[in-house]
Design a protein around this motif. Sequence first.
Motif, PDB file in Angstrom:
ATOM      1  N   LYS A  27     -38.809 -83.013 -27.002  1.00 13.36           N
ATOM      2  CA  LYS A  27     -39.506 -81.563 -26.930  1.00 13.36           C
ATOM      3  C   LYS A  27     -40.833 -81.901 -26.619  1.00 13.36           C
ATOM      4  CE  LYS A  27     -40.118 -77.367 -29.494  1.00 13.36           C
ATOM      5  NZ  LYS A  27     -39.842 -76.384 -28.114  1.00 13.36           N
ATOM      6  N   HIS A  28     -41.322 -80.834 -25.610  1.00 16.52           N
ATOM      7  CA  HIS A  28     -42.773 -81.280 -25.044  1.00 16.52           C
ATOM      8  C   HIS A  28     -43.472 -80.589 -25.895  1.00 16.52           C
ATOM      9  CE1 HIS A  28     -45.895 -81.446 -22.229  1.00 16.52           C
ATOM     10  NE2 HIS A  28     -46.219 -80.070 -22.121  1.00 16.52           N
ATOM     11  N   THR A  29     -44.690 -81.253 -26.337  1.00 17.36           N
ATOM     12  CA  THR A  29     -45.933 -80.938 -27.153  1.00 17.36           C
ATOM     13  C   THR A  29     -46.877 -80.552 -26.225  1.00 17.36           C
ATOM     14  OG1 THR A  29     -46.666 -83.083 -27.431  1.00 17.36           O
ATOM     15  CG2 THR A  29     -45.477 -82.111 -29.234  1.00 17.36           C
ATOM     16  N   LYS A  30     -47.416 -79.449 -26.127  1.00 19.34           N
ATOM     17  CA  LYS A  30     -48.633 -78.989 -25.339  1.00 19.34           C
ATOM     18  C   LYS A  30     -49.870 -79.620 -25.649  1.00 19.34           C
ATOM     19  CE  LYS A  30     -46.387 -74.737 -25.128  1.00 19.34           C
ATOM     20  NZ  LYS A  30     -46.301 -73.267 -25.688  1.00 19.34           N
ATOM     21  N   ALA A  31     -50.788 -79.826 -24.803  1.00 15.58           N
ATOM     22  CA  ALA A  31     -52.100 -80.417 -24.918  1.00 15.58           C
ATOM     23  C   ALA A  31     -53.155 -79.435 -25.255  1.00 15.58           C
ATOM     24  CB  ALA A  31     -52.518 -81.157 -23.717  1.00 15.58           C
ATOM     25  N   LEU A  32     -52.747 -78.161 -25.251  1.00 17.14           N
ATOM     26  CA  LEU A  32     -53.837 -77.051 -25.321  1.00 17.14           C
ATOM     27  C   LEU A  32     -53.732 -76.877 -26.865  1.00 17.14           C
ATOM     28  CD1 LEU A  32     -52.893 -74.793 -22.476  1.00 17.14           C
ATOM     29  CD2 LEU A  32     -54.791 -76.498 -22.555  1.00 17.14           C
ATOM     30  N   ARG A  33     -54.844 -76.135 -27.286  1.00 20.57           N
ATOM     31  CA  ARG A  33     -55.141 -75.972 -28.716  1.00 20.57           C
ATOM     32  C   ARG A  33     -55.201 -74.393 -28.765  1.00 20.57           C
ATOM     33  NH1 ARG A  33     -59.104 -80.227 -31.582  1.00 20.57           N
ATOM     34  NH2 ARG A  33     -57.955 -82.055 -30.835  1.00 20.57           N
ATOM     35  N   PHE A  34     -54.147 -73.841 -29.416  1.00 18.01           N
ATOM     36  CA  PHE A  34     -54.232 -72.512 -29.740  1.00 18.01           C
ATOM     37  C   PHE A  34     -54.731 -71.966 -31.175  1.00 18.01           C
ATOM     38  CE2 PHE A  34     -51.121 -73.187 -26.319  1.00 18.01           C
ATOM     39  CZ  PHE A  34     -51.813 -72.424 -25.387  1.00 18.01           C
ATOM     40  N   GLN A  35     -55.483 -70.981 -31.560  1.00 15.42           N
ATOM     41  CA  GLN A  35     -55.915 -70.462 -32.667  1.00 15.42           C
ATOM     42  C   GLN A  35     -54.885 -70.450 -33.897  1.00 15.42           C
ATOM     43  OE1 GLN A  35     -59.334 -70.424 -33.363  1.00 15.42           O
ATOM     44  NE2 GLN A  35     -58.829 -70.182 -35.487  1.00 15.42           N
ATOM     45  N   ASP A  36     -53.753 -69.807 -33.437  1.00 14.82           N
ATOM     46  CA  ASP A  36     -52.937 -69.526 -34.489  1.00 14.82           C
ATOM     47  C   ASP A  36     -52.025 -70.967 -34.873  1.00 14.82           C
ATOM     48  OD1 ASP A  36     -51.664 -69.958 -32.158  1.00 14.82           O
ATOM     49  OD2 ASP A  36     -49.891 -68.574 -32.723  1.00 14.82           O
ATOM     50  N   LEU A  37     -52.145 -71.983 -34.076  1.00 13.26           N
ATOM     51  CA  LEU A  37     -51.674 -73.220 -34.374  1.00 13.26           C
ATOM     52  C   LEU A  37     -52.401 -74.341 -35.322  1.00 13.26           C
ATOM     53  CD1 LEU A  37     -49.819 -73.943 -31.299  1.00 13.26           C
ATOM     54  CD2 LEU A  37     -48.913 -72.867 -33.288  1.00 13.26           C
ATOM     55  N   LEU A  38     -53.726 -74.176 -35.450  1.00 12.72           N
ATOM     56  CA  LEU A  38     -54.773 -74.734 -35.929  1.00 12.72           C
ATOM     57  C   LEU A  38     -54.821 -74.602 -37.377  1.00 12.72           C
ATOM     58  CD1 LEU A  38     -57.742 -74.778 -33.345  1.00 12.72           C
ATOM     59  CD2 LEU A  38     -56.153 -76.424 -33.676  1.00 12.72           C
ATOM     60  N   SER A  39     -55.382 -75.577 -38.097  1.00 10.27           N
ATOM     61  CA  SER A  39     -55.435 -75.425 -39.635  1.00 10.27           C
ATOM     62  C   SER A  39     -56.655 -74.651 -39.770  1.00 10.27           C
ATOM     63  CB  SER A  39     -55.298 -76.856 -40.189  1.00 10.27           C
ATOM     64  OG  SER A  39     -56.517 -77.528 -39.865  1.00 10.27           O
ATOM     65  N   THR A  40     -56.816 -74.096 -41.036  1.00  4.98           N
ATOM     66  CA  THR A  40     -58.225 -73.617 -41.603  1.00  4.98           C
ATOM     67  C   THR A  40     -59.398 -74.442 -41.508  1.00  4.98           C
ATOM     68  OG1 THR A  40     -57.834 -73.798 -43.670  1.00  4.98           O
ATOM     69  CG2 THR A  40     -56.846 -71.808 -42.879  1.00  4.98           C
ATOM     70  N   ARG A  41     -60.422 -73.924 -41.459  1.00  5.15           N
ATOM     71  CA  ARG A  41     -61.651 -74.816 -41.517  1.00  5.15           C
ATOM     72  C   ARG A  41     -62.089 -74.720 -42.772  1.00  5.15           C
ATOM     73  NH1 ARG A  41     -64.762 -76.006 -36.785  1.00  5.15           N
ATOM     74  NH2 ARG A  41     -63.753 -75.023 -34.986  1.00  5.15           N
ATOM     75  N   ASP A  42     -61.441 -74.291 -43.717  1.00  9.51           N
ATOM     76  CA  ASP A  42     -62.063 -74.146 -45.224  1.00  9.51           C
ATOM     77  C   ASP A  42     -60.982 -74.863 -46.151  1.00  9.51           C
ATOM     78  OD1 ASP A  42     -64.264 -72.871 -44.357  1.00  9.51           O
ATOM     79  OD2 ASP A  42     -63.338 -70.955 -44.917  1.00  9.51           O
ATOM     80  N   PRO A  43     -60.724 -75.990 -45.868  1.00  8.34           N
ATOM     81  CA  PRO A  43     -59.618 -76.768 -46.883  1.00  8.34           C
ATOM     82  C   PRO A  43     -59.983 -76.868 -48.235  1.00  8.34           C
ATOM     83  CG  PRO A  43     -60.926 -78.510 -45.679  1.00  8.34           C
ATOM     84  CD  PRO A  43     -61.287 -77.325 -45.113  1.00  8.34           C
ATOM     85  N   PRO A  44     -59.312 -76.964 -49.381  1.00  3.78           N
ATOM     86  CA  PRO A  44     -59.918 -76.682 -50.477  1.00  3.78           C
ATOM     87  C   PRO A  44     -60.557 -77.973 -50.953  1.00  3.78           C
ATOM     88  CG  PRO A  44     -57.363 -77.300 -50.550  1.00  3.78           C
ATOM     89  CD  PRO A  44     -58.009 -76.617 -49.310  1.00  3.78           C
ATOM     90  N   PRO A  45     -61.483 -78.137 -51.861  1.00  2.00           N
ATOM     91  CA  PRO A  45     -62.365 -79.168 -52.137  1.00  2.00           C
ATOM     92  C   PRO A  45     -61.351 -80.424 -52.742  1.00  2.00           C
ATOM     93  CG  PRO A  45     -62.836 -77.664 -53.544  1.00  2.00           C
ATOM     94  CD  PRO A  45     -62.035 -76.943 -52.580  1.00  2.00           C
ATOM     95  N   PRO A  46     -61.508 -81.618 -52.681  1.00  3.73           N
ATOM     96  CA  PRO A  46     -60.604 -82.659 -53.279  1.00  3.73           C
ATOM     97  C   PRO A  46     -61.127 -82.761 -54.579  1.00  3.73           C
ATOM     98  CG  PRO A  46     -62.380 -83.539 -52.018  1.00  3.73           C
ATOM     99  CD  PRO A  46     -62.599 -82.255 -51.831  1.00  3.73           C
ATOM    100  N   VAL A  47     -59.999 -82.990 -55.611  1.00  2.00           N
ATOM    101  CA  VAL A  47     -60.094 -83.175 -56.840  1.00  2.00           C
ATOM    102  C   VAL A  47     -60.205 -84.971 -57.034  1.00  2.00           C
ATOM    103  CG1 VAL A  47     -59.165 -82.902 -59.206  1.00  2.00           C
ATOM    104  CG2 VAL A  47     -58.890 -81.374 -57.392  1.00  2.00           C
ATOM    105  N   LEU A  48     -61.361 -85.386 -57.315  1.00  2.00           N
ATOM    106  CA  LEU A  48     -61.639 -86.733 -57.501  1.00  2.00           C
ATOM    107  C   LEU A  48     -61.961 -87.042 -58.877  1.00  2.00           C
ATOM    108  CD1 LEU A  48     -63.612 -87.389 -54.434  1.00  2.00           C
ATOM    109  CD2 LEU A  48     -61.112 -87.883 -54.613  1.00  2.00           C
ATOM    110  N   PRO A  49     -61.475 -88.040 -59.497  1.00  2.00           N
ATOM    111  CA  PRO A  49     -62.080 -88.723 -60.943  1.00  2.00           C
ATOM    112  C   PRO A  49     -63.310 -88.964 -60.707  1.00  2.00           C
ATOM    113  CG  PRO A  49     -60.555 -90.302 -59.899  1.00  2.00           C
ATOM    114  CD  PRO A  49     -60.524 -89.096 -58.998  1.00  2.00           C
ATOM    115  N   ASP A  50     -64.093 -88.745 -61.996  1.00  2.00           N
ATOM    116  CA  ASP A  50     -65.459 -89.167 -62.012  1.00  2.00           C
ATOM    117  C   ASP A  50     -65.579 -90.679 -61.856  1.00  2.00           C
ATOM    118  OD1 ASP A  50     -66.149 -86.635 -62.528  1.00  2.00           O
ATOM    119  OD2 ASP A  50     -66.126 -86.836 -64.576  1.00  2.00           O
ATOM    120  N   GLY A  51     -66.757 -91.521 -61.315  1.00  2.00           N
ATOM    121  CA  GLY A  51     -66.972 -92.427 -61.023  1.00  2.00           C
ATOM    122  C   GLY A  51     -67.796 -93.010 -62.041  1.00  2.00           C
TER     123      GLY A  51
END
Length: 102
Positions: A27-51
């Motif tokens: 299956k051919h994957t297009k090299a163009l980027r379309f807005q509805d195929l992109l992920s959001t710019r606001d991912p949830p913050p990571p949950v990291l243990p205290d160092g």
Amino acid sequence: MPPRPKIQHHDVSPFLQNLREILLGRKHTKALRFQDLLSTRDPPPPVLPDGPAHRLNNNYYFTRDPRREVTPPEVIVPSPKQIQERGEGRTLITPGKLWNWD
């Protein structure tokens, strides 16, 4: 707010799409980027243990710098001089000069 309509992406006709997939063998994957195929710019913050340096009080730079925790290697096998001082007859062969840290 009404749902967004499905947008047609830029591509060739369905006949040429099928021909392209047959010739490519996949299956051919297009090299163009379309807005509805992109992920959001606001991912949830990571949950990291205290160092070890997560607290703000008593957290000086020189105490949390890992480079300052490096020490010279421990001597496991005694040097030939120490063996001769003990009175043992044989000497060990070392490959090169010993590095003195101090």
